[in-house]
Scaffold this motif. Structure first.
Motif, PDB file in Angstrom:
ATOM      1  N   THR A   1      22.852  47.096 -43.982  1.00  0.00           N
ATOM      2  CA  THR A   1      24.062  47.918 -43.900  1.00  0.00           C
ATOM      3  C   THR A   1      25.319  47.085 -43.661  1.00  0.00           C
ATOM      4  N   ARG A   2      25.189  45.750 -43.707  1.00  0.00           N
ATOM      5  CA  ARG A   2      26.373  44.878 -43.646  1.00  0.00           C
ATOM      6  C   ARG A   2      27.036  44.745 -45.009  1.00  0.00           C
ATOM      7  N   MET A   3      26.319  45.095 -46.075  1.00  0.00           N
ATOM      8  CA  MET A   3      26.842  44.900 -47.422  1.00  0.00           C
ATOM      9  C   MET A   3      28.099  45.732 -47.654  1.00  0.00           C
ATOM     10  N   GLY A   4      29.173  45.061 -48.087  1.00  0.00           N
ATOM     11  CA  GLY A   4      30.410  45.763 -48.402  1.00  0.00           C
ATOM     12  C   GLY A   4      30.638  45.794 -49.903  1.00  0.00           C
ATOM     13  N   PHE A   5      31.860  46.086 -50.308  1.00  0.00           N
ATOM     14  CA  PHE A   5      32.201  46.164 -51.720  1.00  0.00           C
ATOM     15  C   PHE A   5      32.116  44.778 -52.363  1.00  0.00           C
ATOM     16  N   GLY A   6      31.545  44.753 -53.566  1.00  0.00           N
ATOM     17  CA  GLY A   6      31.475  43.511 -54.327  1.00  0.00           C
ATOM     18  C   GLY A   6      30.502  42.490 -53.784  1.00  0.00           C
ATOM     19  N   SER A   7      29.574  42.920 -52.944  1.00  0.00           N
ATOM     20  CA  SER A   7      28.617  41.990 -52.340  1.00  0.00           C
ATOM     21  C   SER A   7      27.250  42.078 -53.012  1.00  0.00           C
ATOM     22  N   LYS A   8      26.520  40.984 -52.916  1.00  0.00           N
ATOM     23  CA  LYS A   8      25.129  40.930 -53.349  1.00  0.00           C
ATOM     24  C   LYS A   8      24.320  40.384 -52.182  1.00  0.00           C
TER      25      LYS A   8
ATOM     26  N   GLN B   1      20.155  38.355 -61.056  1.00  0.00           N
ATOM     27  CA  GLN B   1      21.268  38.566 -61.977  1.00  0.00           C
ATOM     28  C   GLN B   1      21.480  40.043 -62.284  1.00  0.00           C
ATOM     29  N   LYS B   2      20.431  40.832 -62.152  1.00  0.00           N
ATOM     30  CA  LYS B   2      20.487  42.248 -62.541  1.00  0.00           C
ATOM     31  C   LYS B   2      20.823  43.172 -61.377  1.00  0.00           C
ATOM     32  N   ASN B   3      20.351  42.854 -60.160  1.00  0.00           N
ATOM     33  CA  ASN B   3      20.434  43.779 -59.036  1.00  0.00           C
ATOM     34  C   ASN B   3      21.411  43.302 -57.961  1.00  0.00           C
ATOM     35  N   ASP B   4      21.977  44.259 -57.229  1.00  0.00           N
ATOM     36  CA  ASP B   4      22.837  43.925 -56.100  1.00  0.00           C
ATOM     37  C   ASP B   4      22.033  43.499 -54.881  1.00  0.00           C
ATOM     38  N   LEU B   5      20.784  43.955 -54.802  1.00  0.00           N
ATOM     39  CA  LEU B   5      19.911  43.575 -53.691  1.00  0.00           C
ATOM     40  C   LEU B   5      18.540  43.206 -54.248  1.00  0.00           C
ATOM     41  N   VAL B   6      18.049  42.041 -53.850  1.00  0.00           N
ATOM     42  CA  VAL B   6      16.722  41.586 -54.274  1.00  0.00           C
ATOM     43  C   VAL B   6      15.928  41.210 -53.030  1.00  0.00           C
TER      44      VAL B   6
ATOM     45  N   GLU C   1      32.630  35.315 -58.654  1.00  0.00           N
ATOM     46  CA  GLU C   1      32.051  36.652 -58.519  1.00  0.00           C
ATOM     47  C   GLU C   1      32.026  37.099 -57.056  1.00  0.00           C
ATOM     48  N   VAL C   2      31.980  36.131 -56.136  1.00  0.00           N
ATOM     49  CA  VAL C   2      32.066  36.414 -54.706  1.00  0.00           C
ATOM     50  C   VAL C   2      33.061  35.431 -54.092  1.00  0.00           C
ATOM     51  N   GLN C   3      33.525  35.749 -52.902  1.00  0.00           N
ATOM     52  CA  GLN C   3      34.510  34.902 -52.230  1.00  0.00           C
ATOM     53  C   GLN C   3      33.894  34.039 -51.134  1.00  0.00           C
ATOM     54  N   ARG C   4      32.672  34.355 -50.749  1.00  0.00           N
ATOM     55  CA  ARG C   4      32.028  33.549 -49.718  1.00  0.00           C
ATOM     56  C   ARG C   4      30.520  33.734 -49.754  1.00  0.00           C
ATOM     57  N   ILE C   5      29.831  32.831 -49.065  1.00  0.00           N
ATOM     58  CA  ILE C   5      28.376  32.847 -48.969  1.00  0.00           C
ATOM     59  C   ILE C   5      28.007  32.967 -47.492  1.00  0.00           C
ATOM     60  N   ILE C   6      27.158  33.944 -47.184  1.00  0.00           N
ATOM     61  CA  ILE C   6      26.680  34.140 -45.816  1.00  0.00           C
ATOM     62  C   ILE C   6      25.173  33.929 -45.808  1.00  0.00           C
ATOM     63  N   LEU C   7      24.698  32.985 -45.008  1.00  0.00           N
ATOM     64  CA  LEU C   7      23.272  32.693 -44.908  1.00  0.00           C
ATOM     65  C   LEU C   7      22.812  32.987 -43.485  1.00  0.00           C
ATOM     66  N   ALA C   8      21.776  33.808 -43.347  1.00  0.00           N
ATOM     67  CA  ALA C   8      21.308  34.207 -42.018  1.00  0.00           C
ATOM     68  C   ALA C   8      19.802  34.038 -41.911  1.00  0.00           C
ATOM     69  N   ARG C   9      19.371  33.797 -40.675  1.00  0.00           N
ATOM     70  CA  ARG C   9      17.950  33.655 -40.380  1.00  0.00           C
ATOM     71  C   ARG C   9      17.678  34.197 -38.980  1.00  0.00           C
ATOM     72  N   PRO C  10      16.561  34.894 -38.780  1.00  0.00           N
ATOM     73  CA  PRO C  10      16.194  35.250 -37.401  1.00  0.00           C
ATOM     74  C   PRO C  10      15.699  34.002 -36.678  1.00  0.00           C
ATOM     75  N   ALA C  11      15.837  33.991 -35.374  1.00  0.00           N
ATOM     76  CA  ALA C  11      15.377  32.836 -34.587  1.00  0.00           C
ATOM     77  C   ALA C  11      14.151  33.202 -33.769  1.00  0.00           C
TER      78      ALA C  11
ATOM     79  N   PHE D   1      28.053  36.827 -51.032  1.00  0.00           N
ATOM     80  CA  PHE D   1      26.651  36.683 -51.422  1.00  0.00           C
ATOM     81  C   PHE D   1      25.909  36.396 -50.123  1.00  0.00           C
ATOM     82  N   ILE D   2      25.068  37.353 -49.713  1.00  0.00           N
ATOM     83  CA  ILE D   2      24.435  37.303 -48.394  1.00  0.00           C
ATOM     84  C   ILE D   2      22.937  37.050 -48.568  1.00  0.00           C
ATOM     85  N   ILE D   3      22.427  36.064 -47.856  1.00  0.00           N
ATOM     86  CA  ILE D   3      21.006  35.741 -47.935  1.00  0.00           C
ATOM     87  C   ILE D   3      20.395  35.853 -46.548  1.00  0.00           C
ATOM     88  N   LEU D   4      19.318  36.619 -46.439  1.00  0.00           N
ATOM     89  CA  LEU D   4      18.531  36.679 -45.208  1.00  0.00           C
ATOM     90  C   LEU D   4      17.210  35.979 -45.479  1.00  0.00           C
ATOM     91  N   ASP D   5      16.998  34.861 -44.822  1.00  0.00           N
ATOM     92  CA  ASP D   5      15.794  34.058 -45.006  1.00  0.00           C
ATOM     93  C   ASP D   5      14.797  34.352 -43.884  1.00  0.00           C
TER      94      ASP D   5
END
Length: 310
Positions: free
Chosen positions: A236-243, A112-117, A143-153, A217-221
């Motif tokens: 470095t994919r983070m743009g304006f208004g992203s977490k 809730q406090k940080n743009d990147l955790v 607060e965001v317009q979409r959710i991006i979820l990513a994982r390495p394979a 809202f981008i999550i790397l699992d």
């Protein structure tokens, strides 16, 4: 019944209005089930509680406080009592998710406090689940317009070539934990709608290259399986208004060389940067079967002994 579980009955006094006690559409009971991670069933004017003994005891105490509040004020919202229940209480509002440990509470506060955790901890501590819950809540609040979820394979290694289908179909099994978390937050119909509109995207990490993600809202699992270059590319994919939230377990690195893990290096490179929060979850924060905590402890002891004997 497992020896780790207990069953308890709770009598609802005849003087208490059942509708006020249960809440609208049984909202109070639903909140208690999620908050204490127990099964709750009602028969006539009795509740049957089943779950881990400590959780059942705490739930029973909270139910007694609910009775007192109704007798005093005529109604009760169980969420108002969670602060006084002896457990952590920072809720993710839109999806009804409560932290179950102090570590999870710190994790939610950091998001809730940080743009990147960056969240580091063993399996079962809620790293992915709580991040997805926060993403869904941020989407719900606009607060965001979409959710991006990513994982390495990485786990797939060379086996990918032997699996049928295109690349997305090949890596789909490695993305299933993200789907599972989302299905806990929304109906399959809503998920399919969001996915079809591009509002929710679940993809392997390689698909993030070359993109700029605004208002997302981008999550790397499973970030322990990224290299330094891959993690830098993701950040470095983070743009304006992203977490962004990065999760990983540094005890389960599947890279050929452990020291190449970008997550391990991130602690040295990023820790002093303002706006980035590091959260460390421990075996005490595991909320799966209690046996998982003992398994983690056994591995920690074994690895410590092996290191000491070198």
């Amino acid at each position: 019944m497992s020896l780790l579980e207990t069953i308890s009955r709770f009598k609802i006094p005849d003087s208490v209005d059942l509708v006020s006690f249960l809440g609208e559409y049984d909202s109070n009971l639903k909140a208690i089930r999620k908050y204490f991670d127990i099964n709750v069933k009602i028969t006539d004017s009795e509740l049957w509680l089943k779950g881990e003994e400590k959780s059942v005891q705490q739930a029973s105490k909270l139910l007694s406080k609910m009775i007192d509040r109704i007798l005093e004020e005529g109604s009760v919202d169980v969420r108002d009592l969670f602060n006084a229940s002896g457990r952590v209480s920072r809720k993710i509002e839109g999806v009804g998710v409560f932290p179950k440990t102090p570590g999870q509470k710190r994790y939610i506060e950091a998001m809730q406090k940080n743009d990147l955790v960056i969240s580091i901890g063993p399996a079962g501590t809620g790293k992915t689940y709580l991040a997805v819950a926060m993403a869904v809540e941020s989407l719900r609040r606009g607060e965001v317009q979409r959710i991006i979820l990513a994982r390495p394979a990485v786990e797939a290694g060379e086996k990918l070539g032997f699996l049928p289908g295109d690349m997305l179909e090949k890596v789909d099994p490695y993305l299933r934990p993200l789907y599972d978390a989302l299905f806990d937050m929304m109906s399959p119909e809503r998920f399919n709608y969001y996915k079809g509109k591009g509002i929710i995207e679940i993809a392997p990490l390689a698909y993030m290259r070359g993109r700029t993600l605004n208002e997302a809202f981008i999550i790397l699992d499973e970030a322990q399986n990224t290299t330094r270059g891959q993690l830098k590319m993701f950040l470095t994919r983070m743009g304006f208004g992203s977490k962004a939230v990065i999760t990983g377990d540094i005890t389960q690195i599947d890279l050929e060389r452990r020291e190449e893990s970008g997550l391990l290096e991130s602690e040295k490179i990023l820790k002093s940067i303002e706006g980035i929060g590091f959260v460390y979850l421990k075996k005490e924060d595991v909320v799966r079967n209690p046996l998982v905590k003992r398994i983690i402890k056994a591995y920690e002891d074994f690895e410590s002994e092996s290191f000491a004997s070198r």
